[in-house]
Scaffold this motif. Structure first.
Motif, PDB file in Angstrom:
ATOM      1  N   UNK A 165      -4.395   2.213  18.697  1.00 46.57           N
ATOM      2  CA  UNK A 165      -4.866   2.010  17.327  1.00 46.57           C
ATOM      3  C   UNK A 165      -3.758   2.226  16.290  1.00 46.57           C
ATOM      4  N   UNK A 166      -2.990   3.342  16.374  1.00 45.21           N
ATOM      5  CA  UNK A 166      -1.898   3.485  15.395  1.00 45.21           C
ATOM      6  C   UNK A 166      -0.898   2.335  15.472  1.00 45.21           C
ATOM      7  N   UNK A 191      -1.991   9.251  18.327  1.00 47.56           N
ATOM      8  CA  UNK A 191      -2.534  10.037  17.237  1.00 47.56           C
ATOM      9  C   UNK A 191      -4.009  10.322  17.515  1.00 47.56           C
ATOM     10  N   UNK A 249      -4.006   1.489   6.525  1.00 47.59           N
ATOM     11  CA  UNK A 249      -4.723   2.416   7.401  1.00 47.59           C
ATOM     12  C   UNK A 249      -6.153   2.706   6.966  1.00 47.59           C
ATOM     13  N   UNK A 250      -6.560   2.219   5.788  1.00 44.59           N
ATOM     14  CA  UNK A 250      -7.884   2.604   5.309  1.00 44.59           C
ATOM     15  C   UNK A 250      -8.994   1.794   5.966  1.00 44.59           C
ATOM     16  N   UNK A 251      -8.685   0.588   6.432  1.00 45.35           N
ATOM     17  CA  UNK A 251      -9.743  -0.276   6.938  1.00 45.35           C
ATOM     18  C   UNK A 251      -9.459  -0.794   8.329  1.00 45.35           C
ATOM     19  N   UNK A 252     -10.302  -1.698   8.790  1.00 55.32           N
ATOM     20  CA  UNK A 252     -10.222  -2.168  10.174  1.00 55.32           C
ATOM     21  C   UNK A 252      -9.612  -3.554  10.299  1.00 55.32           C
ATOM     22  N   UNK A 307      -6.549   9.502  14.745  1.00 59.10           N
ATOM     23  CA  UNK A 307      -6.816   8.079  14.551  1.00 59.10           C
ATOM     24  C   UNK A 307      -7.834   7.597  15.586  1.00 59.10           C
ATOM     25  N   UNK A 351     -13.051   1.894  16.199  1.00 62.17           N
ATOM     26  CA  UNK A 351     -12.851   0.597  15.555  1.00 62.17           C
ATOM     27  C   UNK A 351     -12.655   0.726  14.056  1.00 62.17           C
ATOM     28  N   UNK A 352     -13.284   1.741  13.503  1.00 63.69           N
ATOM     29  CA  UNK A 352     -13.274   1.850  12.056  1.00 63.69           C
ATOM     30  C   UNK A 352     -12.546   3.125  11.647  1.00 63.69           C
ATOM     31  N   UNK A 353     -11.372   3.021  11.034  1.00 66.74           N
ATOM     32  CA  UNK A 353     -10.587   4.224  10.727  1.00 66.74           C
ATOM     33  C   UNK A 353     -11.349   5.169   9.805  1.00 66.74           C
ATOM     34  N   UNK A 354     -11.103   6.465   9.968  1.00 63.56           N
ATOM     35  CA  UNK A 354     -11.684   7.447   9.061  1.00 63.56           C
ATOM     36  C   UNK A 354     -11.052   7.277   7.689  1.00 63.56           C
ATOM     37  N   UNK A 355     -11.738   7.770   6.668  1.00 59.42           N
ATOM     38  CA  UNK A 355     -11.184   7.721   5.317  1.00 59.42           C
ATOM     39  C   UNK A 355      -9.868   8.506   5.297  1.00 59.42           C
ATOM     40  N   UNK A 356      -8.851   8.008   4.572  1.00 57.38           N
ATOM     41  CA  UNK A 356      -7.526   8.647   4.589  1.00 57.38           C
ATOM     42  C   UNK A 356      -7.567  10.136   4.254  1.00 57.38           C
ATOM     43  N   UNK A 412      -2.210  -0.428  13.513  1.00 54.09           N
ATOM     44  CA  UNK A 412      -2.150  -0.116  12.091  1.00 54.09           C
ATOM     45  C   UNK A 412      -0.753  -0.345  11.516  1.00 54.09           C
TER      46      UNK A 412
END
Lengths: 552, 307
Positions: free
Chosen positions: A432-433, B33, A470-473, B36, B41-46, A436
């Motif tokens: 995932x990173x 990470x 990094x905020x979204x998918x 992360x 699928x959906x990243x956490x809020x920063x 990103x």
């Protein structure tokens, strides 16, 4: 009473038996019970569940196992019908707005939490503020990002991502309690689909007891749903819930009690189901799919689910920046053949960007999703694609993706004459990173399942400019102002039909640009024992445990 | 004896420190990470990511993370996992399951392993000896995963003699998994006992005992067996330590929520605090049982003295 197929003489009277006995005994007290074929005395049954990842708090539950458990304990503002339509059978009487920006939520009277306290407007507002407040580190925080004042609840960070202080506020300015049964939600930008979203678990209410002891609450939650937690959730074992007699909803629980039993392995659960020790298995092991229908007969269930599997393109990579290349690769894949060969036909070939379970799905709308080898080759030539270099196919390791991604690679080689390399060595935590930071060099596997039944949920979070990492998918880093504009128009449309129209137009742009190769829409398989009936898979792929009828 | 034990216990301190740092460094060295991956699928809020990273000191260099961890540990705080669950709770919930499984397995090893070994050993090359030889070879050569599935399918599902999964039926739930888990070691114990017995049967002191006219039973149990048990005790002692570490395969197939699965999950999720907490505890358990074995030598063989 559930009969065990085990030899009675050998079986010590265990905890399970004792619990079933007490459940049956308890049912005599409330004689009439609720409807159902043979549900006179209620009865009990057990449900398979994987270990929930987090404490059982709605705002911190973003995966399916925890969702299966808490959805029996809570009822949100709205509920969803089997076809995904919004139904006002939850706590909300109405959710209305003149301008799609300021929404007035009116609650019904009579709803109570399991500890007897009433469900009020404050229960919702407090819960939403708690979840959004970043120091609470709740997984579903981002669901509130469109509410006015959300940013003030996010702690400031320095360039390296270290927290440098407290957030400016503890409450979102967009949430206003009018009275006990009314509150107002002001959004940062208009969103006509707002009422559709609030059935999701991030939006469920929390009683005052939660704020006194969030940790204890997480092991024995207090909700407002058809079942209440009987004891604590024991990691590795599970939790038993009993019918909440003061449930204010239209569909009270049929059974007296339900045991959510944690399993480490799906195969073990399947064996237990066949032996009659487990009543509901909401998922079947892939190896068993070929034979499950024969083994289980009419106790085998299959329903479309919201899951969507795709291969994203790194649109930032020069090689895949030409839409014609992306169209061609998509056309060179025979999805049905892969589904049949690898998944026993348990996946539906994707023919759109929006899944069939939501309103706004258009069958067969994806022209480039159909196998057409000649057209694909012609397009590749036209785009000047270098066929001497292999295509690198990326997926995360250890999650069972090897076989089908390899099948895709074989088809590309056969149909287009391009070699492929499998890049499936990274775990999710590395994979995932890498996505990103634009680190992949070819089509990459990802999946999506919806949070709420709206086509918007399949479009904006995955392809909009606002959803870039990094905020979204939006891992493809696709960005198209035209698409963003249509999504915004859909979000602020005055009616649902109008909104669907804009979303369809937005999807049309994707169908031409092809930022991803849509691969499969998932089918959810489940099985149950002879001890229960009326088992139904809902649009989220969960079992609606409140309506399951134990057969005595 | 007392001083010997005290000295051995003091020696565990540097071992524990070294082991915990090593494990800490290994988890730290895992790529990727973990925060992360929590989002999927959906990243956490920063800001949430920043909060969690900060909470678990993930931005600190390795040595500082370790020192902070150690500081908490000295105050009795084992830390929490990424889900906010106390590591100490995880241990206290899962350890009993693993202990029960290990006890059942060890019981099978001792009961079946030693009895089979003795019976085979006293009549070397006899019929029973050959039966033991063939059956142990067979058992040792089957991987435990296969054995577990076969046992579960045959005795659990088809014959319905044992529960298929879970710990709902008390000790009874542990019989089948315990037997599966013990199978490999059991075969080894049988072989070890058999060899040792067969050798000692020809020893001078056994011949003397026989010549004195002692009953055969006494000769075997009190003279031969006691002397033959030293290598077996060594092996079983080491095996207890291993079994306490949990048996990931057995625990997973039979759905036993034990410590092995907890460590496995924690390694996959890169949860340093959980891995280090549990593994350090296991190192201690291992050292402890080795000490017990050493003390047992003295009991079995009066010639051995620790001073």
């Amino acid at each position: 009473m559930k009969l065990s197929k085990r030899r009675g003489g050998l079986v010590a009277a265990g905890v399970a038996a004792a619990m079933m006995l007490s459940a049956c005994g308890g049912s005599d007290d409330n004689g009439g019970g609720s409807g159902g074929t043979s549900a006179e005395g209620g009865g009990s049954f057990s449900v398979y569940v994987g270990e929930p990842e987090n404490a059982l708090i709605p705002g911190n539950t973003t995966e399916s196992e925890g969702h299966q458990v808490i959805s029996s304990l809570w009822t949100g503002l709205v509920e969803y019908a089997a076809d995904g339509a919004v139904e006002y059978t939850g706590v909300a009487e109405s959710i209305e707005s003149e301008d799609n920006t300021t929404w007035t939520v009116t609650l019904k009277d009579g709803w109570t939490f399991h500890d007897g306290t009433p469900v009020t407007a404050q229960s919702f507002v407090d819960a939403w503020n708690y979840t959004a407040y970043s120091p609470n580190a709740q997984g579903a925080s981002y669901f509130f990002s469109n509410i006015l004042g959300y940013d003030d609840l996010q702690a400031p960070t320095d360039a390296e991502g270290n927290v440098t202080g407290d957030p400016a506020a503890q409450e979102m300015s967009g949430l206003r309690v009018i009275d006990d049964t009314t509150f107002e939600v002001e959004l940062a930008s208009p969103f006509a689909q707002f009422p559709v979203t609030v059935g999701y678990n991030a939006f469920w209410p929390l009683p005052e007891a939660f704020f006194e002891d969030p940790e204890g609450f997480g092991t024995q939650p207090i909700g407002n749903g058809p079942f209440q937690a009987e004891g604590e959730f024991v990691p590795g074992q599970g939790i038993t819930v009993t019918r909440y007699e003061d449930f204010a909803g239209e569909d009270p629980a049929v059974a007296d009690s339900v045991e959510f039993r944690v399993y480490a392995d799906l195969n073990t659960g399947y064996n237990d189901l066949q032996a009659g020790n487990l009543d509901v298995l909401p998922d079947l092991p892939p190896d068993a799919l070929a034979s499950a229908e024969d083994v289980l007969g009419d106790r085998f269930l299959e329903a479309p689910s919201s899951g969507f599997t795709y291969l994203g393109f790194p649109t930032y990579d020069e090689r895949y920046s030409d839409p014609r290349v992306r169209q061609a690769l998509s056309m060179a894949v025979d999805r049905q053949a892969i589904s049949d060969a690898i998944f026993n036909g348990s996946r539906t070939p994707a023919d759109a960007y929006v899944a069939p379970v939501v309103d706004g799905y258009r069958e067969g709308v994806c022209e480039y999703c159909e196998l057409d080898v000649d057209a694909a080759n012609a397009l590749l030539d036209e785009a000047g694609f270098d066929r001497s270099q292999p295509i690198e196919l990326w997926f995360n390791a250890g999650a069972g993706h090897d076989a089908w991604v390899q099948a895709v690679g074989n088809q590309l080689r056969e149909n287009l004459g391009v070699d492929y390399v499998l890049r499936g060595e990274l775990d999710f935590a590395e994979y995932l990173p890498l996505l990103d930071e634009q680190g992949v060099t070819g089509p990459f596997r990802l999946g999506w399942s919806m949070d709420y039944p709206s086509p918007q949920n399949y479009l904006e979070p995955l392809y909009s400019t606002a959803a870039l990492p990094p905020a979204g998918s939006n891992a493809t880093f696709y960005s198209n102002p035209e698409f963003d504009e249509l999504i915004q128009q859909g979000n602020s449309a005055s009616s649902n039909e109008e909104a669907l129209d804009f979303y369809n137009q937005a999807e049309d742009i994707l169908l031409e640009d092809m930022p991803i190769i849509p691969m499969f829409f998932d089918l959810e398989q489940a099985g149950h024992s002879e001890n229960v009936s009326d088992v139904v898979i809902d649009v989220f792929g969960d079992i609606d445990v409140a309506n399951v009828v134990p057969v005595s | 004896m007392g001083r010997y034990i005290a000295r051995r216990f003091l020696l565990t301190i540097p071992v524990l420190l070294g082991a915990s740092f090593l494990i800490f460094a290994l988890v730290y060295a895992l790529p990727g990470d973990p925060i992360r991956a929590l989002g999927g699928d959906r990243p956490l809020a920063p800001a949430v990511v920043a909060q969690l990273t900060d909470e678990f000191n993930l931005n600190d260099p390795l040595w500082l993370q370790y020192v902070k961890y150690l500081g908490d540990l000295l105050q009795g705080d084992f830390g929490t996992d990424f889900r906010g669950r106390e590591v100490i709770d995880t241990i206290s919930q899962r350890m009993p399951v693993t202990v029960q499984l290990a006890v059942v397995a060890i019981a099978f090893e001792i009961l079946i392993g030693i009895v089979a070994g003795v019976l085979a050993g006293i009549r070397k090359n006899g019929f029973f000896d050959n039966v033991v030889l063939v059956s142990t070879t067979l058992i040792v050569s089957i991987p435990i995963l296969v054995l577990a599935f076969i046992a579960q399918f045959t005795f659990g599902l088809q014959l319905g003699l044992f529960p298929i999964a879970g710990v709902n039926e008390g000790w009874y739930s542990f019989l089948l998994p315990g037997l599966v888990l013990a199978a490999g070691s059991l075969a080894y114990v049988a072989r070890l006992t058999r060899t040792s017995i067969a050798e000692n049967m020809r020893a001078d002191y056994v011949r003397t005992a026989r010549a004195k006219g002692l009953p055969r039973r006494d000769v075997i149990v009190r003279h031969t067996l006691r002397n033959s048990l030293i290598p077996v005790v060594t092996f079983i002692g080491a095996d207890i330590g291993t079994l306490m570490g949990g048996a990931i395969v057995t625990e997973t197939v039979f759905n036993l929520p034990g410590i092995g699965r907890a460590v496995f999950d924690a390694v996959r999720a890169q949860e340093g605090a959980v891995v280090v907490g549990i593994v350090t505890l296991l190192v201690f358990v291992f050292i402890f049982f080795n000490l017990v074995v050493d003390v047992l030598y003295a009991v079995l063989d009066p010639r051995i003295r620790y001073e």
